[in-house]
Design a protein around this motif. Sequence first.
Motif, PDB file in Angstrom:
ATOM      1  N   ARG A 161     -53.445  55.944  15.027  1.00 24.55           N
ATOM      2  CA  ARG A 161     -53.586  56.890  16.042  1.00 24.55           C
ATOM      3  C   ARG A 161     -53.005  56.763  17.281  1.00 24.55           C
ATOM      4  NH1 ARG A 161     -54.459  60.517  11.702  1.00 24.55           N
ATOM      5  NH2 ARG A 161     -56.668  60.314  10.891  1.00 24.55           N
ATOM      6  N   ASN A 162     -52.540  57.687  18.078  1.00 29.12           N
ATOM      7  CA  ASN A 162     -51.879  57.679  19.464  1.00 29.12           C
ATOM      8  C   ASN A 162     -52.327  58.873  20.016  1.00 29.12           C
ATOM      9  OD1 ASN A 162     -50.659  56.269  21.429  1.00 29.12           O
ATOM     10  ND2 ASN A 162     -48.835  57.509  21.152  1.00 29.12           N
ATOM     11  N   ASP A 163     -53.643  58.989  20.600  1.00 30.66           N
ATOM     12  CA  ASP A 163     -54.125  60.107  21.491  1.00 30.66           C
ATOM     13  C   ASP A 163     -55.162  59.663  22.295  1.00 30.66           C
ATOM     14  OD1 ASP A 163     -56.545  59.898  19.932  1.00 30.66           O
ATOM     15  OD2 ASP A 163     -55.625  61.049  18.255  1.00 30.66           O
ATOM     16  N   ALA A 164     -55.832  60.529  22.990  1.00 33.58           N
ATOM     17  CA  ALA A 164     -56.773  60.270  24.206  1.00 33.58           C
ATOM     18  C   ALA A 164     -58.245  59.842  23.466  1.00 33.58           C
ATOM     19  CB  ALA A 164     -56.846  61.360  25.032  1.00 33.58           C
ATOM     20  N   ASN A 165     -58.355  60.402  22.240  1.00 35.34           N
ATOM     21  CA  ASN A 165     -59.551  60.413  21.705  1.00 35.34           C
ATOM     22  C   ASN A 165     -59.871  59.005  20.841  1.00 35.34           C
ATOM     23  OD1 ASN A 165     -60.340  62.977  22.512  1.00 35.34           O
ATOM     24  ND2 ASN A 165     -58.813  63.670  20.837  1.00 35.34           N
ATOM     25  N   VAL A 166     -59.962  57.874  21.519  1.00 37.18           N
ATOM     26  CA  VAL A 166     -60.200  56.524  20.768  1.00 37.18           C
ATOM     27  C   VAL A 166     -61.379  56.506  19.807  1.00 37.18           C
ATOM     28  CG1 VAL A 166     -60.099  54.045  21.297  1.00 37.18           C
ATOM     29  CG2 VAL A 166     -59.034  55.431  22.864  1.00 37.18           C
ATOM     30  N   LYS A 167     -61.146  56.205  18.564  1.00 36.64           N
ATOM     31  CA  LYS A 167     -62.084  55.986  17.346  1.00 36.64           C
ATOM     32  C   LYS A 167     -62.072  54.904  16.809  1.00 36.64           C
ATOM     33  CE  LYS A 167     -62.709  60.842  17.085  1.00 36.64           C
ATOM     34  NZ  LYS A 167     -62.755  62.075  16.175  1.00 36.64           N
ATOM     35  N   GLY A 168     -61.498  53.646  17.464  1.00 37.43           N
ATOM     36  CA  GLY A 168     -61.109  52.417  16.662  1.00 37.43           C
ATOM     37  C   GLY A 168     -60.598  51.444  17.594  1.00 37.43           C
ATOM     38  N   PRO A 169     -60.311  50.453  16.983  1.00 38.60           N
ATOM     39  CA  PRO A 169     -59.850  49.068  17.762  1.00 38.60           C
ATOM     40  C   PRO A 169     -58.192  49.401  18.259  1.00 38.60           C
ATOM     41  CG  PRO A 169     -60.668  48.508  15.719  1.00 38.60           C
ATOM     42  CD  PRO A 169     -60.681  49.996  15.741  1.00 38.60           C
ATOM     43  N   ILE A 170     -58.163  49.209  19.648  1.00 36.66           N
ATOM     44  CA  ILE A 170     -57.105  49.527  20.383  1.00 36.66           C
ATOM     45  C   ILE A 170     -55.828  48.550  19.945  1.00 36.66           C
ATOM     46  CG2 ILE A 170     -55.723  49.365  22.652  1.00 36.66           C
ATOM     47  CD1 ILE A 170     -58.525  50.216  23.706  1.00 36.66           C
ATOM     48  N   ASP A 171     -54.612  49.090  19.472  1.00 39.40           N
ATOM     49  CA  ASP A 171     -53.427  48.358  19.169  1.00 39.40           C
ATOM     50  C   ASP A 171     -52.616  48.177  20.274  1.00 39.40           C
ATOM     51  OD1 ASP A 171     -51.306  47.430  18.000  1.00 39.40           O
ATOM     52  OD2 ASP A 171     -51.261  48.478  16.324  1.00 39.40           O
ATOM     53  N   ILE A 172     -52.908  46.595  20.875  1.00 38.18           N
ATOM     54  CA  ILE A 172     -52.229  46.414  22.043  1.00 38.18           C
ATOM     55  C   ILE A 172     -50.777  46.365  22.045  1.00 38.18           C
ATOM     56  CG2 ILE A 172     -51.982  44.700  24.119  1.00 38.18           C
ATOM     57  CD1 ILE A 172     -54.838  46.071  24.134  1.00 38.18           C
ATOM     58  N   SER A 173     -50.108  45.677  20.970  1.00 38.49           N
ATOM     59  CA  SER A 173     -48.529  45.780  21.120  1.00 38.49           C
ATOM     60  C   SER A 173     -48.126  47.380  20.762  1.00 38.49           C
ATOM     61  CB  SER A 173     -48.410  44.772  19.780  1.00 38.49           C
ATOM     62  OG  SER A 173     -48.776  45.302  18.728  1.00 38.49           O
ATOM     63  N   ARG A 174     -48.647  47.952  19.903  1.00 43.45           N
ATOM     64  CA  ARG A 174     -48.176  49.352  19.649  1.00 43.45           C
ATOM     65  C   ARG A 174     -48.611  50.230  21.009  1.00 43.45           C
ATOM     66  NH1 ARG A 174     -50.265  53.800  16.915  1.00 43.45           N
ATOM     67  NH2 ARG A 174     -52.072  52.511  16.324  1.00 43.45           N
ATOM     68  N   HIS A 175     -49.631  49.979  21.700  1.00 44.57           N
ATOM     69  CA  HIS A 175     -50.040  50.606  23.083  1.00 44.57           C
ATOM     70  C   HIS A 175     -49.038  50.553  24.012  1.00 44.57           C
ATOM     71  CE1 HIS A 175     -52.241  52.810  25.972  1.00 44.57           C
ATOM     72  NE2 HIS A 175     -52.143  51.600  26.937  1.00 44.57           N
ATOM     73  N   VAL A 176     -48.528  49.201  24.257  1.00 43.75           N
ATOM     74  CA  VAL A 176     -47.621  48.890  25.324  1.00 43.75           C
ATOM     75  C   VAL A 176     -45.957  49.570  24.745  1.00 43.75           C
ATOM     76  CG1 VAL A 176     -46.264  47.025  26.255  1.00 43.75           C
ATOM     77  CG2 VAL A 176     -48.697  46.808  25.821  1.00 43.75           C
ATOM     78  N   ARG A 177     -45.859  49.312  23.530  1.00 43.67           N
ATOM     79  CA  ARG A 177     -44.596  49.974  23.080  1.00 43.67           C
ATOM     80  C   ARG A 177     -44.440  51.588  23.267  1.00 43.67           C
ATOM     81  NH1 ARG A 177     -44.892  48.287  18.404  1.00 43.67           N
ATOM     82  NH2 ARG A 177     -45.291  50.210  17.267  1.00 43.67           N
TER      83      ARG A 177
END
Length: 473
Positions: A161-177
């Motif tokens: 997922r990629n939205d503002a409603n975080v419901k799980g572990p953050i994926d750092i590399s994908r978030h940065v990309r």
Amino acid sequence: MSTIRLKDYCDTTIIEDTDDINNIRRIANIGIEELCKREKASIIVYPDKVGRNYDGIEQSQIISMNESAGNAFIKSGDILGFIGVNGTYLSIGTRFTGDKDFTDDYLLHYMLGKVLKINIFNLPHPTGDDAVLDILAYIFPGLLSKALRQGILRRYTKYQRNDANVKGPIDISRHVRLNMPFNGKIAYTQRDYSLDNVSTQLIRHTIEYIQSTGAKDILSSSETVKADVAAIIAATPDYDRNRRNSIIAANKRRNPHPYYTSYEPLLKLCIDILEHRKIRYSEERKEIYGILFSGSWLWEEYLSEVVFKPLGFMHPDNRKKTHAIHIFNGKIDFYGDDEEVIEKNYAPRYPDYMYVSAKDHARSVMIADAKYRHYSYCGDRDNLHQLITYMYITQSQSGVLVYPIGVEEECEITEKLRNEWQYPKAINGYGGKYFRVGFQIPRGSVDFGTFSAKMREEESRILKAMTDMLTTK
């Protein structure tokens, strides 16, 4: 890749090619269940999976083979279907096809249509190499319906997922990309118990694939099938045709679900359908694969649908343990729930068909038995003893044996076998009559429609003969 074509119960076929002999050796002279364990074979055995079929098909050999002077001599038996191993493809059709290349083997398609309760009259009927895909498609609606009776399968599925409603572990590399500079969204992985998972996606891919083939009308053959297909489509909104190979690979790695057991045969069938063309035309696949039927089972279920059910006969089922009769001490109640009274010391037995007196539910009027083998074997001592035993236990006064006949016999012999039921044999001892009914299978039909019309004529003749036997004292 070479193709070896056989008919059921054929005497001997000679194989000379060394590679074919080596391949056939892996599947000959061994029971189907043992073959699946030893060779890790991917074989669909219909109507049930190996190890749970009470008709004993899992103990049957596909073929027997003897070798002499560099040649192999193979004989077929009751098993019908298609099986491939390495570069050799074995096709076993019914003995009632007149063409050596199996271009008019309509009987298998016709019986499957009746037994599986699907309308195949308007479907194309490919022969030879493409026939296996046609038959796999015939089986799909029934297995889908059976699986959906347990509900739509749910599995834990990971979503990116990629939205503002975080419901799980953050994926750092994908978030940065994806989100740099920061745009208010967070890339994370969510694990959800979902209807849209690799298993339901596999079924969806199979539906879409069948819709692209000549067998697409099978998916609209009844309102039930239409509803089942619609349920899967609704449950898989993330369907992507380009993910087909990854979905297949994921299903090969997954573990069976402990609750949704009815999905296992369906998912196995889906993989075989989706991989069929790759399997058929690739010599790189080393394992054994295929689909097999018991000719005897198919003949028995076919007669039940077109002859015995319309006349009100019961069809005992040794798989479901229903309508058993008991040799010892057991209560004989044909209309009760037999599962409550079946015990080993009662020695339950399951005739193919029984007609029960309307006045006395504990008394059978007629016992009928279906035999698929050549007519010359149908009256052997074991078959005769079995039928008379059932008659004795149920106090029946009539026993009927129904078997198929072709036109390979002389005309006068064929006509005699068709009318043999009019001359029953009287049974000594407690009395009773023994009838033999020959069901003629048409040969030489120019197309499936002509064959079907001739079969319906023969079905009407058998129905009339059975009615006369029931009403004649």
